[in-house]
Design a protein around this motif. Structure first.
Motif, PDB file in Angstrom:
ATOM      1  N   HIS A  18       0.867  -1.187   0.000  1.00  0.00           N
ATOM      2  CA  HIS A  18       0.000   0.000   0.000  1.00  0.00           C
ATOM      3  C   HIS A  18       0.894   1.224   0.000  1.00  0.00           C
ATOM      4  CE1 HIS A  18       0.784  -0.498   4.268  1.00  0.00           C
ATOM      5  NE2 HIS A  18       0.086   0.555   4.627  1.00  0.00           N
TER       6      HIS A  18
ATOM      7  N   HIS B  66       1.139   3.929   2.129  1.00  0.00           N
ATOM      8  CA  HIS B  66       1.517   4.688   3.327  1.00  0.00           C
ATOM      9  C   HIS B  66       3.033   4.861   3.343  1.00  0.00           C
ATOM     10  CE1 HIS B  66      -2.304   4.071   5.993  1.00  0.00           C
ATOM     11  NE2 HIS B  66      -2.276   5.272   5.432  1.00  0.00           N
TER      12      HIS B  66
ATOM     13  N   ASP C  47       5.309   4.802   5.518  1.00  0.00           N
ATOM     14  CA  ASP C  47       6.196   3.870   6.242  1.00  0.00           C
ATOM     15  C   ASP C  47       6.398   2.562   5.475  1.00  0.00           C
ATOM     16  OD1 ASP C  47       3.471   3.402   6.898  1.00  0.00           O
ATOM     17  OD2 ASP C  47       3.989   2.411   8.778  1.00  0.00           O
ATOM     18  N   HIS C  48       5.760   2.443   4.314  1.00  0.00           N
ATOM     19  CA  HIS C  48       5.994   1.293   3.424  1.00  0.00           C
ATOM     20  C   HIS C  48       6.628   1.707   2.096  1.00  0.00           C
ATOM     21  CE1 HIS C  48       3.619  -1.732   5.785  1.00  0.00           C
ATOM     22  NE2 HIS C  48       3.312  -0.595   6.379  1.00  0.00           N
TER      23      HIS C  48
ATOM     24  N   HIS D 165      -7.993  -1.241   6.235  1.00  0.00           N
ATOM     25  CA  HIS D 165      -6.997  -0.234   6.597  1.00  0.00           C
ATOM     26  C   HIS D 165      -7.520   1.094   6.043  1.00  0.00           C
ATOM     27  CE1 HIS D 165      -3.062   0.487   8.230  1.00  0.00           C
ATOM     28  NE2 HIS D 165      -2.543   0.957   7.113  1.00  0.00           N
TER      29      HIS D 165
ATOM     30  N   ASP E 156      -0.681  -4.073   6.290  1.00  0.00           N
ATOM     31  CA  ASP E 156      -1.326  -3.369   7.396  1.00  0.00           C
ATOM     32  C   ASP E 156      -2.819  -3.659   7.383  1.00  0.00           C
ATOM     33  OD1 ASP E 156       1.167  -2.343   7.747  1.00  0.00           O
ATOM     34  OD2 ASP E 156       0.556  -0.239   7.695  1.00  0.00           O
TER      35      ASP E 156
HETATM   36 ZN    ZN Z   1      -0.454   1.478   6.618  1.00  0.00          ZN
END
Ligand code: ZN
Length: 245
Positions: free
Chosen positions: A59, A61, A63-64, A133, A156
């Motif tokens: 995905h 986000h 932090d990915h 999510h 997530d």
């Molecule tokens: Zn996430």
């Protein structure tokens, strides 16, 4: 397949360790699965990134994905022999703006997937399950077609029963375990007991806890997962950097 952990925190890097990023290798094929903040440097310690065969993003986000943009610049700017002149980047198409950004000049190219997609990436057969999510996110089931071994990454998600069905019989389940048991709802990640329950319901061989919290005892987190996982061995991503599946 071999799994190397490039970063394992949720949200933001801490204490010299990055957020979600993993390198999967089989028979010389190199796939990065998510490339969060502070994961490109550890990848460079392991291999020349120009030898990557593909990137899979679960995905969008940060932090990915935080280090993915700089990987695109590396593909553009760094001299050297690229294994793939145009690097394929597998990403979901439910978020069209972010999906469009996966394609960058003649350097990287977005390859779309959705919940019913089957993608063959080298030896890896990839299938997907949309999770719950705040943005479109997908769990991924990675089957190494050379030996039949299976790794499932929840990405997530909050708990929902279909995750166990999707992870059925996996050799390893890596689970977003961002929360301790006492985290109140609403929540968008799994608690440790939920991760253990999914592992048990799916009958997996090993559970790997990742997307870990920066605060609190990780040994407590592991013990909380043990209470629901039965006899399934449970590993913390913080204790591992190389795993053979
Ligand atoms: Zn996430």
């Amino acid at each position: 397949m071999e799994l190397r952990i490039l970063g394992y925190y949720g949200g933001y890097p801490d204490n010299g360790v990055g957020t979600s990023g993993y390198l999967l290798t089989s028979g010389g094929y190199n796939l990065v699965m998510d490339l969060g903040s502070s994961t490109l440097l550890p990848l460079e310690q392991i291999m020349d990134p120009l030898q990557l065969d593909g990137v899979l993003l679960t995905h969008y986000h940060h932090d990915h994905t935080a280090d993915f943009g700089t990987l695109q610049y590396l593909w553009q700017l760094r001299p050297g022999d690229k294994k793939e002149p145009v690097l394929p980047v597998y990403g979901n198409t439910k978020d069209p703006l972010n999906f469009a950004a996966l394609t960058f000049g003649n350097y990287t190219k977005g390859v779309g997937y959705a919940g019913d997609s089957v993608i063959q990436a080298g030896p890896f057969k990839l299938t997907f399950l949309e999770t719950e999510h705040p943005v479109p996110a997908f769990a991924v089931r990675v089957e190494d077609t050379t030996d039949g071994k299976v790794l499932v990454n929840t990405s997530d998600t909050r708990y929902f029963p279909k995750l166990a069905e999707f992870a059925k019989g996996a050799d390893m389940l890596m689970a977003d375990t961002n929360f301790f048991a006492d985290k109140p709802k609403p929540r968008w990640h799994l608690t440790a007991p939920e991760a253990g329950q999914i592992a048990k319901d799916a009958g997996v061989q090993t559970l790997l806890l990742t997307h870990l919290p920066q605060n609190g005892s990780l040994e407590t987190l592991r013990k909380q997962a043990e209470q629901t996982a039965g006899n399934i061995p449970i590993l913390l991503a913080s204790d591992q950097d190389y795993l053979r599946i």
